[in-house]
Design a protein around this motif. Structure first.
Motif, PDB file in Angstrom:
ATOM      1  N   ILE A   1       0.844  -1.237   0.048  1.00 49.17           N
ATOM      2  CA  ILE A   1       0.034   0.068   0.101  1.00 49.17           C
ATOM      3  C   ILE A   1       0.838   1.479   0.016  1.00 49.17           C
ATOM      4  O   ILE A   1       1.641   1.598   0.767  1.00 49.17           O
ATOM      5  N   GLU A   2       0.836   1.962  -1.178  1.00 50.94           N
ATOM      6  CA  GLU A   2       1.755   3.273  -1.204  1.00 50.94           C
ATOM      7  C   GLU A   2       0.818   4.510  -0.991  1.00 50.94           C
ATOM      8  O   GLU A   2      -0.078   4.740  -1.738  1.00 50.94           O
ATOM      9  N   HIS A   3       1.271   5.223   0.355  1.00 46.69           N
ATOM     10  CA  HIS A   3       0.334   6.297   0.659  1.00 46.69           C
ATOM     11  C   HIS A   3       0.995   7.606  -0.026  1.00 46.69           C
ATOM     12  O   HIS A   3       2.297   7.557  -0.493  1.00 46.69           O
ATOM     13  N   GLY A   4       0.111   8.510  -0.136  1.00 45.67           N
ATOM     14  CA  GLY A   4       0.626   9.702  -0.878  1.00 45.67           C
ATOM     15  C   GLY A   4       0.783   9.967  -2.077  1.00 45.67           C
ATOM     16  O   GLY A   4       1.548  10.554  -2.663  1.00 45.67           O
ATOM     17  N   GLN A   5       0.044   9.017  -2.860  1.00 41.01           N
ATOM     18  CA  GLN A   5       0.082   8.887  -4.477  1.00 41.01           C
ATOM     19  C   GLN A   5      -1.059   9.286  -4.887  1.00 41.01           C
ATOM     20  O   GLN A   5      -2.146   8.576  -5.217  1.00 41.01           O
TER      21      GLN A   5
END
Length: 473
Positions: free
Chosen positions: A143-147
């Motif tokens: 899970i890549e946040h701030g995308q």
């Protein structure tokens, strides 16, 4: 004529061949699936794909520390069954409600539903997200946040997604990024519909007086109020005031929520100490197609409607349950790509039906005249006191009666070891049969506790399919 799901299931590709395909894709830097949006729909889908061995990454606009304060509050029976298939339902906290009163004596009884989950579970959305996130991460989902997505393009073989910081390439992309979906915008799909009700107030509060009914709701000529318990001392309140229609961003004070609630219910039950308050407007919208090339839409990105009936999060999670196993089947070499077209065929009519039912409830709640309210209360009360009509209403609102043509919901029958839904937890097809039978590698064979008249083939999402139609070889 709708194409049968089973017609697209092919001979199992040898594991070695599939590994070679996967390795080639990895070398080229192409992922299997990118999901945009880490809400319940995206997390459910990601977990299902990872369970099936599919590499998947979620791109989430929010920072990892940002709370998701959303308006979903209840989990219906069919969604609980889907969570049970994944071993999660019994871990979800909340308050069980056996029925929902709509107006005056009009009540939908859920207690007679043919399921372990013959109730509505009142629980905040963040509890559902927590369980789904834990499962997804345990299965290896990134899970890549701030995308924040700013661009998307696709060709015959892949989809490229650009964010403010990175570029991602995948075989397929799924937009689960909500009502204001950037994915939907970038693939050029319209979101036709209209606004139904504006300036609905939401608040999570404490109460001095416990409501007489677990779920309390009533509508008067100039407003309505709804109160449901989370089971931990907090209550979710929906309130609407016909006299005051303001912008969603307008400040909201607890005194305003209390006043409208008292007008609709006769008391505000001493509500105090709000932990969250917000305004929102309710639209009825649906995209004409849930797929464009290699890009899919699910959840609120594909459909939105009034909160009446608590259908939003539930419909999205069930979208994911339908799409996940199909993407996995194609990517794992078990089916041809045309199987993915059945996602639109099966789920678009469900979304349309939810728009109609939730729209009918909210319009009945907004009846203005006292004469109209009296007629509404009398007719709804009379109809819902009829066992057959009450059962049909319960089946619709709970999702238990959802079916896809001849594909009906499988009952959670007892097996020699455990239950059917437990046998489905591997994300595979399950064949219930009295005798041993040769099956493809992606089918689990189980024996029922009580003999069945004929073998029953169950899809990973818990729907019965036809063995002959499946064309296994």
């Amino acid at each position: 004529m709708s194409t049968s799901v089973g017609q697209h299931l092919l001979t199992f590709h040898p594991a070695g061949v599939y590994r070679e395909i996967q390795q080639a894709l990895t070398k080229e830097g192409i992922m299997n699936v990118v999901i945009v949006g880490a809400g319940p729909t995206g997390l459910m889908l990601a977990g299902d794909l990872a369970q099936a061995g599919i590499e998947v990454t979620i791109l989430e606009r929010r920072a990892s520390t940002e709370a998701n304060t959303t308006r979903a509050f209840g989990v219906h029976a069919r969604t609980l069954e889907q969570l049970d298939i994944r071993g999660l339902a019994d871990r979800l906290p909340g308050q069980k409600v056996s029925g929902v009163r709509l107006f005056a004596k009009a009540r939908i009884d859920l207690s007679s539903l043919p399921t372990r989950f013959n109730y509505l579970l009142i629980t905040p959305q963040y509890e559902v997200e927590k369980l789904l996130r834990e499962r997804a991460e345990r299965l290896g989902v990134k899970i890549e946040h701030g995308q924040e997505v700013i661009g998307l393009s696709q060709n015959a073989d892949s989809v490229t997604v650009k964010t403010t910081t990175s570029t991602w390439e995948a075989k397929y992309v799924v937009g689960t990024d909500g009502v204001r979906s950037k994915v939907r915008e970038l693939i050029g799909l319209p979101f036709p519909g209209k606004s139904v009700v504006k300036s609905i107030m939401l608040a999570d509060v404490r109460l001095d007086t416990r409501p007489q009914e677990a779920v309390t709701v009533n509508a008067v000529g100039d407003g309505f109020a709804f109160i449901a318990p989370f089971g931990d001392g907090w209550y979710r309140v929906f309130a609407w005031d016909r006299r005051k229609q303001v912008d969603d961003k307008a400040p909201l004070e607890l005194s305003e929520v209390r006043e409208v609630t008292k007008r609709a219910l006769g008391t505000d039950m001493g509500m105090h100490d709000p932990r969250w308050m917000s305004r929102f407007h309710s639209d009825e919208r649906q995209v004409p197609t849930y797929r464009k090339g290699r890009v899919f839409l699910a959840g609120d990105a594909a459909h939105c409607h009034s909160p009446a009936g608590g259908q939003g999060m539930n419909t999205g999670i069930q979208d994911a349950a339908n799409l996940g196993w199909k993407l996995a089947a194609v990517l794992n070499g078990h089916a041809d790509e045309q199987l993915l077209d059945t996602y639109q065929e099966e789920r678009h009519p469900v979304g349309r039906a939810v728009l109609r039912s939730s729209g009918a409830i909210i319009r009945l709640a907004m009846v203005k005249s006292k004469a109209g309210q009296a007629i509404r209360n009398a007719i709804c009360g009379f109809l819902l006191n009829k066992a057959k009509i009450s059962r049909k209403a319960a089946g619709q609102i709970s999702g238990i009666d959802i079916h896809y043509g001849g594909k009906t919901r499988a009952s959670d029958i007892e097996l020699e070891t455990g239950r059917l839904f437990e046998a489905l937890r591997g994300g595979r097809f399950v064949l219930v049969t009295n005798e041993a039978r040769d099956t493809p590698d992606f089918v689990t064979t189980v024996k029922p506790k009580n003999p069945v008249a004929q073998p029953i083939l169950v899809r990973p999402d818990g729907y019965v399919t036809d063995w002959d139609d499946a064309k296994y070889r």
